[in-house]
Design a protein around this motif. Structure first.
Motif, PDB file in Angstrom:
ATOM      1  N   ALA A 228       0.832  -1.204   0.000  1.00 30.56           N
ATOM      2  CA  ALA A 228       0.000   0.000   0.000  1.00 30.56           C
ATOM      3  C   ALA A 228       0.864   1.250   0.000  1.00 30.56           C
ATOM      4  O   ALA A 228       1.968   1.260   0.550  1.00 30.56           O
ATOM      5  CB  ALA A 228      -0.936   0.015   1.207  1.00 30.56           C
ATOM      6  N   VAL A 229       0.336   2.276  -0.641  1.00 31.41           N
ATOM      7  CA  VAL A 229       0.955   3.605  -0.616  1.00 31.41           C
ATOM      8  C   VAL A 229      -0.142   4.603  -0.258  1.00 31.41           C
ATOM      9  O   VAL A 229      -1.237   4.554  -0.822  1.00 31.41           O
ATOM     10  CB  VAL A 229       1.572   3.972  -1.983  1.00 31.41           C
ATOM     11  CG1 VAL A 229       2.145   5.391  -1.942  1.00 31.41           C
ATOM     12  CG2 VAL A 229       2.653   2.975  -2.373  1.00 31.41           C
ATOM     13  N   GLU A 230       0.130   5.473   0.677  1.00 36.92           N
ATOM     14  CA  GLU A 230      -0.844   6.509   1.051  1.00 36.92           C
ATOM     15  C   GLU A 230      -0.631   7.718   0.150  1.00 36.92           C
ATOM     16  O   GLU A 230       0.487   8.241   0.060  1.00 36.92           O
ATOM     17  CB  GLU A 230      -0.684   6.884   2.521  1.00 36.92           C
ATOM     18  CG  GLU A 230      -1.828   7.737   3.058  1.00 36.92           C
ATOM     19  CD  GLU A 230      -1.775   7.884   4.561  1.00 36.92           C
ATOM     20  OE1 GLU A 230      -2.415   7.086   5.259  1.00 36.92           O
ATOM     21  OE2 GLU A 230      -1.049   8.791   5.026  1.00 36.92           O
ATOM     22  N   ILE A 250       6.093   9.631  -7.286  1.00 37.05           N
ATOM     23  CA  ILE A 250       6.008   8.600  -6.253  1.00 37.05           C
ATOM     24  C   ILE A 250       6.304   7.251  -6.894  1.00 37.05           C
ATOM     25  O   ILE A 250       5.611   6.826  -7.825  1.00 37.05           O
ATOM     26  CB  ILE A 250       4.614   8.568  -5.603  1.00 37.05           C
ATOM     27  CG1 ILE A 250       4.298   9.929  -4.974  1.00 37.05           C
ATOM     28  CG2 ILE A 250       4.518   7.455  -4.557  1.00 37.05           C
ATOM     29  CD1 ILE A 250       2.872  10.063  -4.487  1.00 37.05           C
ATOM     30  N   THR A 251       7.343   6.598  -6.431  1.00 35.25           N
ATOM     31  CA  THR A 251       7.703   5.287  -6.963  1.00 35.25           C
ATOM     32  C   THR A 251       6.788   4.220  -6.375  1.00 35.25           C
ATOM     33  O   THR A 251       6.616   4.144  -5.155  1.00 35.25           O
ATOM     34  CB  THR A 251       9.166   4.951  -6.644  1.00 35.25           C
ATOM     35  OG1 THR A 251      10.015   5.944  -7.228  1.00 35.25           O
ATOM     36  CG2 THR A 251       9.541   3.575  -7.183  1.00 35.25           C
ATOM     37  N   VAL A 252       6.201   3.415  -7.232  1.00 34.47           N
ATOM     38  CA  VAL A 252       5.320   2.342  -6.791  1.00 34.47           C
ATOM     39  C   VAL A 252       6.170   1.130  -6.415  1.00 34.47           C
ATOM     40  O   VAL A 252       7.040   0.712  -7.181  1.00 34.47           O
ATOM     41  CB  VAL A 252       4.328   1.957  -7.902  1.00 34.47           C
ATOM     42  CG1 VAL A 252       3.479   0.764  -7.488  1.00 34.47           C
ATOM     43  CG2 VAL A 252       3.444   3.148  -8.241  1.00 34.47           C
ATOM     44  N   PRO A 253       5.946   0.575  -5.218  1.00 35.12           N
ATOM     45  CA  PRO A 253       6.744  -0.581  -4.799  1.00 35.12           C
ATOM     46  C   PRO A 253       6.623  -1.733  -5.786  1.00 35.12           C
ATOM     47  O   PRO A 253       5.532  -2.074  -6.231  1.00 35.12           O
ATOM     48  CB  PRO A 253       6.128  -0.956  -3.437  1.00 35.12           C
ATOM     49  CG  PRO A 253       5.428   0.276  -2.973  1.00 35.12           C
ATOM     50  CD  PRO A 253       4.956   0.971  -4.211  1.00 35.12           C
ATOM     51  N   SER A 254       7.742  -2.314  -6.147  1.00 34.16           N
ATOM     52  CA  SER A 254       7.745  -3.505  -6.994  1.00 34.16           C
ATOM     53  C   SER A 254       7.990  -4.717  -6.111  1.00 34.16           C
ATOM     54  O   SER A 254       8.935  -4.752  -5.325  1.00 34.16           O
ATOM     55  CB  SER A 254       8.846  -3.416  -8.054  1.00 34.16           C
ATOM     56  OG  SER A 254       8.954  -4.646  -8.755  1.00 34.16           O
ATOM     57  N   LEU A 288      -3.709   2.018  -3.381  1.00 27.29           N
ATOM     58  CA  LEU A 288      -3.556   3.412  -2.984  1.00 27.29           C
ATOM     59  C   LEU A 288      -4.564   3.742  -1.894  1.00 27.29           C
ATOM     60  O   LEU A 288      -5.766   3.517  -2.070  1.00 27.29           O
ATOM     61  CB  LEU A 288      -3.757   4.337  -4.187  1.00 27.29           C
ATOM     62  CG  LEU A 288      -2.875   4.019  -5.417  1.00 27.29           C
ATOM     63  CD1 LEU A 288      -3.170   5.011  -6.532  1.00 27.29           C
ATOM     64  CD2 LEU A 288      -1.401   4.033  -5.048  1.00 27.29           C
ATOM     65  N   LEU A 289      -4.073   4.263  -0.791  1.00 24.90           N
ATOM     66  CA  LEU A 289      -4.925   4.613   0.342  1.00 24.90           C
ATOM     67  C   LEU A 289      -5.056   6.123   0.459  1.00 24.90           C
ATOM     68  O   LEU A 289      -4.076   6.851   0.324  1.00 24.90           O
ATOM     69  CB  LEU A 289      -4.345   4.045   1.641  1.00 24.90           C
ATOM     70  CG  LEU A 289      -4.220   2.521   1.738  1.00 24.90           C
ATOM     71  CD1 LEU A 289      -3.538   2.142   3.054  1.00 24.90           C
ATOM     72  CD2 LEU A 289      -5.588   1.858   1.636  1.00 24.90           C
ATOM     73  N   ALA A 311      -0.581  -1.526 -12.791  1.00 24.26           N
ATOM     74  CA  ALA A 311      -1.004  -0.205 -12.326  1.00 24.26           C
ATOM     75  C   ALA A 311      -1.605  -0.296 -10.929  1.00 24.26           C
ATOM     76  O   ALA A 311      -2.360  -1.226 -10.628  1.00 24.26           O
ATOM     77  CB  ALA A 311      -2.028   0.386 -13.291  1.00 24.26           C
ATOM     78  N   PRO A 312      -1.291   0.648 -10.061  1.00 26.56           N
ATOM     79  CA  PRO A 312      -1.908   0.669  -8.738  1.00 26.56           C
ATOM     80  C   PRO A 312      -3.369   1.083  -8.834  1.00 26.56           C
ATOM     81  O   PRO A 312      -3.771   1.738  -9.798  1.00 26.56           O
ATOM     82  CB  PRO A 312      -1.080   1.719  -7.978  1.00 26.56           C
ATOM     83  CG  PRO A 312      -0.563   2.626  -9.044  1.00 26.56           C
ATOM     84  CD  PRO A 312      -0.352   1.764 -10.259  1.00 26.56           C
ATOM     85  N   LEU A 313      -4.152   0.689  -7.848  1.00 23.77           N
ATOM     86  CA  LEU A 313      -5.580   0.986  -7.845  1.00 23.77           C
ATOM     87  C   LEU A 313      -5.992   1.543  -6.501  1.00 23.77           C
ATOM     88  O   LEU A 313      -5.448   1.154  -5.459  1.00 23.77           O
ATOM     89  CB  LEU A 313      -6.392  -0.288  -8.118  1.00 23.77           C
ATOM     90  CG  LEU A 313      -6.204  -0.985  -9.457  1.00 23.77           C
ATOM     91  CD1 LEU A 313      -6.915  -2.334  -9.447  1.00 23.77           C
ATOM     92  CD2 LEU A 313      -6.711  -0.118 -10.602  1.00 23.77           C
ATOM     93  N   ALA A 314      -6.968   2.440  -6.518  1.00 26.60           N
ATOM     94  CA  ALA A 314      -7.576   2.876  -5.266  1.00 26.60           C
ATOM     95  C   ALA A 314      -8.220   1.671  -4.599  1.00 26.60           C
ATOM     96  O   ALA A 314      -8.648   0.721  -5.261  1.00 26.60           O
ATOM     97  CB  ALA A 314      -8.611   3.969  -5.524  1.00 26.60           C
ATOM     98  N   ALA A 315      -8.299   1.712  -3.278  1.00 27.37           N
ATOM     99  CA  ALA A 315      -8.704   0.538  -2.506  1.00 27.37           C
ATOM    100  C   ALA A 315     -10.017  -0.066  -2.990  1.00 27.37           C
ATOM    101  O   ALA A 315     -10.123  -1.277  -3.216  1.00 27.37           O
ATOM    102  CB  ALA A 315      -8.802   0.904  -1.023  1.00 27.37           C
ATOM    103  N   GLY A 316     -11.041   0.760  -3.154  1.00 30.31           N
ATOM    104  CA  GLY A 316     -12.355   0.244  -3.516  1.00 30.31           C
ATOM    105  C   GLY A 316     -12.357  -0.486  -4.840  1.00 30.31           C
ATOM    106  O   GLY A 316     -13.111  -1.439  -5.030  1.00 30.31           O
TER     107      GLY A 316
END
Length: 354
Positions: A228-230, A250-254, A288-289, A311-316
């Motif tokens: 998770a990334v806030e 913002i680097t997304v964790p791999s 993404l939080l 791709a990261p996604l919002a939680a919902g």
């Protein structure tokens, strides 16, 4: 539905019983039927199934609908439910009933970010199939086999500072509520070391070189590593590699390296303990939080030409996707007790240490 198959009858409560009554009845029946106390493993299994269904408000509502003829195969009722689910998914309103998944395997899965597929059957009513059977006390006790959440974030240092521990606990609660509640065979493992369990005390506390992931979701032999990334703000842009929010990159964790290491560790552990090592499917997802707790922000805007893979996604939106990935396992009803035991051996902070 037969009297024997009715979960309310299994617990010995009426269909209008409140949550407190159901919880008390479950505890009583679990004690009476526990094999360690002279009970029958199959009866204990049914009690656990009843609790997993009736102990959660959302799964209980779905069960009640099917119990009264409103489930799949009930003609107009199921069609109405399908339309309602599509409306929920299209409007951006989170609804566990919109979770669907293909039974044709990973190759045919085309899950959208909202988790909606019109042509896929609902699988929230899966009946778990345990391997080895519950009649065997090994490799996990019945209580741990039925336990849906394993491990936690007992202290800073497990995954970093206090912020990482807070995010880990927050996301674990969300995954339990919005994914485990609709995938009855799913299990969640928190703060998982990716290297061999013999890495030692220093590695367990977060020493250098000790790979670990915040969360691992398991169904059948499919695992999803989740981080998770806030993110502040309502929108972010995705260029296929990094996020930009309020002008900041913002680097997304791999988790690719961690996934590879965890697969190797688990397969070696299974070969050593069981003599065989099944094929394991491992994927990764960054969630993404929002600091405000809004499950559907930030909205991710993809830069033209950028790949959406990973791709990261919002939680919902991530919850539906995660459910689809888990349910696309070739054997989504399977609860592999050997694999669960191997994952528990990787916990950085087992329950007894919390």
């Amino acid at each position: 539905m037969s009297e024997r198959g009715d979960f309310y009858s299994v617990l010995g409560v009426s269909p209008d019983a409140d949550a407190k009554t159901i919880r008390a009845a479950y505890r009583k029946q679990a004690r009476l039927n526990h094999p360690d106390h002279g009970g029958d493993a199959e009866a204990f299994h049914r009690v656990q199934q009843a609790w997993e269904t009736l102990g959660n408000e959302q799964s209980r509502a779905s069960y009640d609908s099917r119990r009264h003829g409103g489930g799949q195969g009930a003609g107009g009722s199921s069609q109405s439910a399908e339309r309602a689910s599509d409306d929920d998914a299209g409007s951006g309103v989170y609804s566990p009933t919109s979770f669907t998944a293909s039974t044709r395997g990973p190759a045919s899965r085309t899950a959208s970010s909202s988790g909606a597929r019109r042509d896929s059957p609902r699988r929230a009513d899966l009946t778990p199939v345990y391997e080895p059977a519950l009649s065997s006390p090994e490799p996990l006790s019945l209580a741990l086999t039925s336990q849906k959440v394993h491990g936690g974030f007992g202290r800073p240092g497990i995954l970093g500072g206090g912020g990482a521990v807070r995010r880990g606990a927050q996301l674990a609660a969300l995954l339990e509520k919005h994914v485990l509640s609709v995938v009855p065979t799913a299990r969640l493992f928190n703060a998982v070391r990716t290297g061999p369990a013999s890495s030692g005390f220093k590695a367990r506390l977060g020493g250098s070189g000790a790979g670990r992931v915040p969360h691992v979701l398991l169904t059948g032999r499919t695992m999803v590593l989740v981080s998770a990334v806030e993110i502040p703000g309502e929108t972010v842009s995705w260029d296929g590699r990094d996020l930009r929010a309020r002008g900041r990159r913002i680097t997304v964790p791999s988790l690719v390296a961690e996934a590879r290491q965890l697969r190797t560790t688990l397969q070696e552990a299974l070969r050593a303990g069981v003599g065989t090592s099944p094929a394991l499917r491992i994927e990764q997802q960054t969630i993404l939080l929002s600091p405000q707790g809004d499950l559907f922000t930030p909205v991710v805007q993809t830069v033209a030409g950028a790949s959406t893979t990973g791709a990261p996604l919002a939680a919902g939106r991530a919850f539906g996707h995660l459910a689809n990935v888990l349910l696309s396992d070739p054997e989504p009803a399977l609860v592999d007790r050997h694999l669960m035991a191997a994952l528990r051996a990787q916990l950085s902070s087992p329950e007894e240490d919390l």
